[in-house]
Write an enzyme that holds these catalytic residues in place. Structure first.
Site, PDB file in Angstrom:
ATOM      1  N   HIS A 128     -10.033   5.872  -1.975  1.00 45.63           N
ATOM      2  CA  HIS A 128     -10.050   5.125  -0.707  1.00 45.63           C
ATOM      3  C   HIS A 128     -10.940   3.893  -0.819  1.00 45.63           C
ATOM      4  O   HIS A 128     -11.500   3.425   0.182  1.00 45.63           O
ATOM      5  CB  HIS A 128     -10.571   5.987   0.459  1.00 45.63           C
ATOM      6  CG  HIS A 128      -9.585   6.980   0.989  1.00 45.63           C
ATOM      7  ND1 HIS A 128      -9.984   8.195   1.491  1.00 45.63           N
ATOM      8  CD2 HIS A 128      -8.246   6.942   1.104  1.00 45.63           C
ATOM      9  CE1 HIS A 128      -8.909   8.870   1.891  1.00 45.63           C
ATOM     10  NE2 HIS A 128      -7.839   8.125   1.665  1.00 45.63           N
ATOM     11  N   GLY A 138      -8.242   9.946   7.822  1.00 41.84           N
ATOM     12  CA  GLY A 138      -6.814   9.756   8.096  1.00 41.84           C
ATOM     13  C   GLY A 138      -6.093  11.020   7.678  1.00 41.84           C
ATOM     14  O   GLY A 138      -6.654  12.116   7.803  1.00 41.84           O
ATOM     15  N   ARG A 180      -1.886  -1.507  -4.187  1.00 38.82           N
ATOM     16  CA  ARG A 180      -2.992  -0.563  -4.232  1.00 38.82           C
ATOM     17  C   ARG A 180      -2.613   0.531  -5.243  1.00 38.82           C
ATOM     18  O   ARG A 180      -1.576   1.178  -5.094  1.00 38.82           O
ATOM     19  CB  ARG A 180      -3.191   0.041  -2.842  1.00 38.82           C
ATOM     20  CG  ARG A 180      -4.266   1.074  -2.797  1.00 38.82           C
ATOM     21  CD  ARG A 180      -4.438   1.586  -1.387  1.00 38.82           C
ATOM     22  NE  ARG A 180      -5.207   2.818  -1.422  1.00 38.82           N
ATOM     23  CZ  ARG A 180      -5.194   3.717  -0.452  1.00 38.82           C
ATOM     24  NH1 ARG A 180      -4.464   3.536   0.619  1.00 38.82           N
ATOM     25  NH2 ARG A 180      -5.923   4.804  -0.559  1.00 38.82           N
ATOM     26  N   HIS A 231     -13.822   7.798   6.362  1.00 38.01           N
ATOM     27  CA  HIS A 231     -12.384   7.480   6.430  1.00 38.01           C
ATOM     28  C   HIS A 231     -11.661   8.794   6.726  1.00 38.01           C
ATOM     29  O   HIS A 231     -11.526   9.652   5.856  1.00 38.01           O
ATOM     30  CB  HIS A 231     -11.906   6.876   5.107  1.00 38.01           C
ATOM     31  CG  HIS A 231     -10.436   6.602   5.074  1.00 38.01           C
ATOM     32  ND1 HIS A 231      -9.911   5.329   5.079  1.00 38.01           N
ATOM     33  CD2 HIS A 231      -9.373   7.442   5.053  1.00 38.01           C
ATOM     34  CE1 HIS A 231      -8.585   5.397   5.072  1.00 38.01           C
ATOM     35  NE2 HIS A 231      -8.238   6.683   5.047  1.00 38.01           N
ATOM     36  N   ASN A 244       0.875  -1.170   0.000  1.00 38.29           N
ATOM     37  CA  ASN A 244       0.000   0.000   0.000  1.00 38.29           C
ATOM     38  C   ASN A 244       0.913   1.222   0.000  1.00 38.29           C
ATOM     39  O   ASN A 244       1.377   1.656   1.050  1.00 38.29           O
ATOM     40  CB  ASN A 244      -0.845  -0.081   1.285  1.00 38.29           C
ATOM     41  CG  ASN A 244      -1.905   0.983   1.386  1.00 38.29           C
ATOM     42  OD1 ASN A 244      -1.929   1.926   0.595  1.00 38.29           O
ATOM     43  ND2 ASN A 244      -2.774   0.840   2.374  1.00 38.29           N
ATOM     44  N   GLY A 250      -6.921   6.848  11.039  1.00 44.90           N
ATOM     45  CA  GLY A 250      -6.265   7.465  12.211  1.00 44.90           C
ATOM     46  C   GLY A 250      -7.174   8.310  13.093  1.00 44.90           C
ATOM     47  O   GLY A 250      -7.330   8.037  14.291  1.00 44.90           O
ATOM     48  N   GLU A 276      -6.932  -1.994   4.655  1.00 44.75           N
ATOM     49  CA  GLU A 276      -6.879  -1.973   3.191  1.00 44.75           C
ATOM     50  C   GLU A 276      -6.114  -3.174   2.649  1.00 44.75           C
ATOM     51  O   GLU A 276      -6.438  -3.718   1.589  1.00 44.75           O
ATOM     52  CB  GLU A 276      -6.210  -0.667   2.724  1.00 44.75           C
ATOM     53  CG  GLU A 276      -7.099   0.537   2.988  1.00 44.75           C
ATOM     54  CD  GLU A 276      -6.348   1.845   3.155  1.00 44.75           C
ATOM     55  OE1 GLU A 276      -5.151   1.820   3.518  1.00 44.75           O
ATOM     56  OE2 GLU A 276      -6.960   2.899   2.926  1.00 44.75           O
ATOM     57  N   ARG A 328      -4.426  18.717   2.385  1.00 46.00           N
ATOM     58  CA  ARG A 328      -5.150  18.992   1.129  1.00 46.00           C
ATOM     59  C   ARG A 328      -6.349  19.887   1.390  1.00 46.00           C
ATOM     60  O   ARG A 328      -7.025  19.751   2.408  1.00 46.00           O
ATOM     61  CB  ARG A 328      -5.650  17.686   0.489  1.00 46.00           C
ATOM     62  CG  ARG A 328      -4.538  16.853  -0.097  1.00 46.00           C
ATOM     63  CD  ARG A 328      -5.071  15.542  -0.658  1.00 46.00           C
ATOM     64  NE  ARG A 328      -4.441  14.415   0.009  1.00 46.00           N
ATOM     65  CZ  ARG A 328      -4.813  13.150  -0.133  1.00 46.00           C
ATOM     66  NH1 ARG A 328      -5.815  12.831  -0.917  1.00 46.00           N
ATOM     67  NH2 ARG A 328      -4.186  12.184   0.506  1.00 46.00           N
TER      68      ARG A 328
END
Ligand code: ADP
Length: 395
Positions: free
Chosen positions: A179, A208, A90, A206, A9, A329, A380, A239
């Protein structure tokens, strides 16, 4: 000598891995390499619950992968490289081409490279990972799991942008969603744990370093907050997430910035880090906010507000909500963020059990909560490993 498979990953400067014993599907070793290409890269390796961290300079993904394979050999998890019969990767962007995982061959590699225009920060490193294994484990089969595949069930009304149609028709500009392995894992796990009825209308969060929400109806994705690229949707660690598109040419013209400069700013200098001027890590911001840092508090407020807005929007996609799941996380470990998000969802009938929330319990909803709320650690690599077996026809 038992056969093994390896799930990889890789991100732009990091790489996570898990080695599985093939027949039992048990994890034999796992770990991650961080800050690849920087001076202070580290290699974290875990076997039988024992973790070792070593500083080791790694210039690129080839060096990182070499370190992983060396780690497996020197710790005697494998005695010979040939024990690893397949490697799963991935891959960030599968465009409109890959709705399922595939075995990697020359044509697939060419497509991943071609799709780098859609994912310039991720597809090239993913491809570098594939090519590194061709050198280091030339006998092993390679399989690609695409981040976008789980979202191929999103309907046109949710994936089309309000742009002239030819940008979609001739250039594939549309929402893809990312994701995928994480959202798919959570959806499957929640359905296994709580049954299909309880999870019919589900939103998976999700949260993280990257963050996205997915609306899933009867186990299938019907919307994703990420879009044409993983820059869209929620504000993330570094981001920007969604912004008014007119801001981009405005900044380019006002500050004489190239599109490359703006891309860097939007991907690496924005989000929680850009807003707070302090950190991309929710733990740091929480601590600073408690100590009175107003910009840290502002960053957290915007972060939470955007998550709430997407949950509100996705409730209309699903025409209601049965289950809300937090993962990654922040989602798995920050009771404060979960509590803040849910505080504005009482109109939906969301009620948390504060004690269970503080304990990061599997179910954190109060007994009288209309919507069930869960915390499920993502995996994942489990999806990547499943895909290896599926694609190679291994029982
Ligand atoms: P990635 O997206 O790189 O896989 P993770 O899912 O591991 O990242 O999430 C990393 C983020 O999780 C960190 O930046 C940090 O903000 C957050 N995080 C980790 N542990 C905690 C915690 N105990 N409390 C709040 N946030 C946390």
């Amino acid at each position: 000598m038992s056969q093994k498979i390896l799930a990889i990953n890789s991100g732009s400067s990091s790489l996570k891995f898990k080695l599985y014993e093939l027949s039992e599907q048990t994890v034999l070793a796992s770990g991650h390499v961080d800050r690849i290409g920087q001076r202070n890269s580290t290699f974290t390796f875990e076997i039988h619950g024992q973790k070792t961290i070593q500083a080791e300079k790694m210039d690129d993904h080839l060096a990182a992968i070499q370190a992983v394979v060396n780690g497996l050999l020197t710790s005697h998890v494998i005695e010979h490289k040939s024990e690893i019969i397949a490697v799963g990767h991935r891959i960030s962007h599968g465009g409109r081409f890959y709705t399922h995982p595939v075995k990697v061959d020359a044509a697939v590699k060419a497509k991943i490279k071609e799709l780098s225009v859609l994912s310039p920060l991720h597809n090239p490193v993913n491809l570098a990972g594939i090519e590194a294994f061709e050198k280091i484990l030339p006998e092993a089969a390679e399989v690609a799991t695409f981040d976008t595949s789980f979202h191929y069930t999103i309907p046109p009304k949710a994936y089309m942008y309000g742009l002239p149609y030819n940008y979609f028709k001739d250039h594939d500009i549309r929402r893809y969603g990312f994701h995928g392995p994480s959202h798919e894992y959570i959806v499957l796990k929640a359905r296994e744990l709580f049954g299909t009825q309880q999870t019919r209308r589900m939103i998976t969060c999700h949260l993280g370093n990257g963050a996205s929400l997915c609306a899933a109806l009867d186990g299938k994705s019907v919307n994703s907050s990420m879009g044409f690229t993983p820059l869209a949707g929620l504000l993330m660690g570094t981001r920007s997430g969604d912004i008014d598109p007119e801001i981009i040419p405005f900044i380019e013209e006002r500050f004489h910035m190239s599109s490359e400069d703006v891309r860097k700013m939007l991907n690496q200098d924005s989000g929680l880090l850009g807003l707070s001027g302090l950190s991309n890590d929710v733990r740091d911001l929480n601590q600073a906010a408690k100590a009175g840092n107003q910009r840290a508090q502002l960053a957290l407020d915007v972060y939470v507000h955007q998550i709430q807005q997407y949950i509100g929007a996705y409730t209309t996609d699903l025409n209601g909500l049965d289950m809300l799941v937090f993962t990654a996380g922040v989602g798995e470990h920050s009771a404060m963020i979960r509590q803040a998000v849910c505080a504005q969802l009482t109109f939906l009938g969301v009620k948390l059990d504060d004690e269970k929330n503080r304990a990061d319990a599997l179910r954190i909803d109060a007994p009288n909560s209309r919507v069930k709320v869960a915390v499920i650690p993502t995996d994942e690599e489990a999806i990547i490993a499943r895909d290896i077996k599926q694609v190679l026809g291994i029982k």
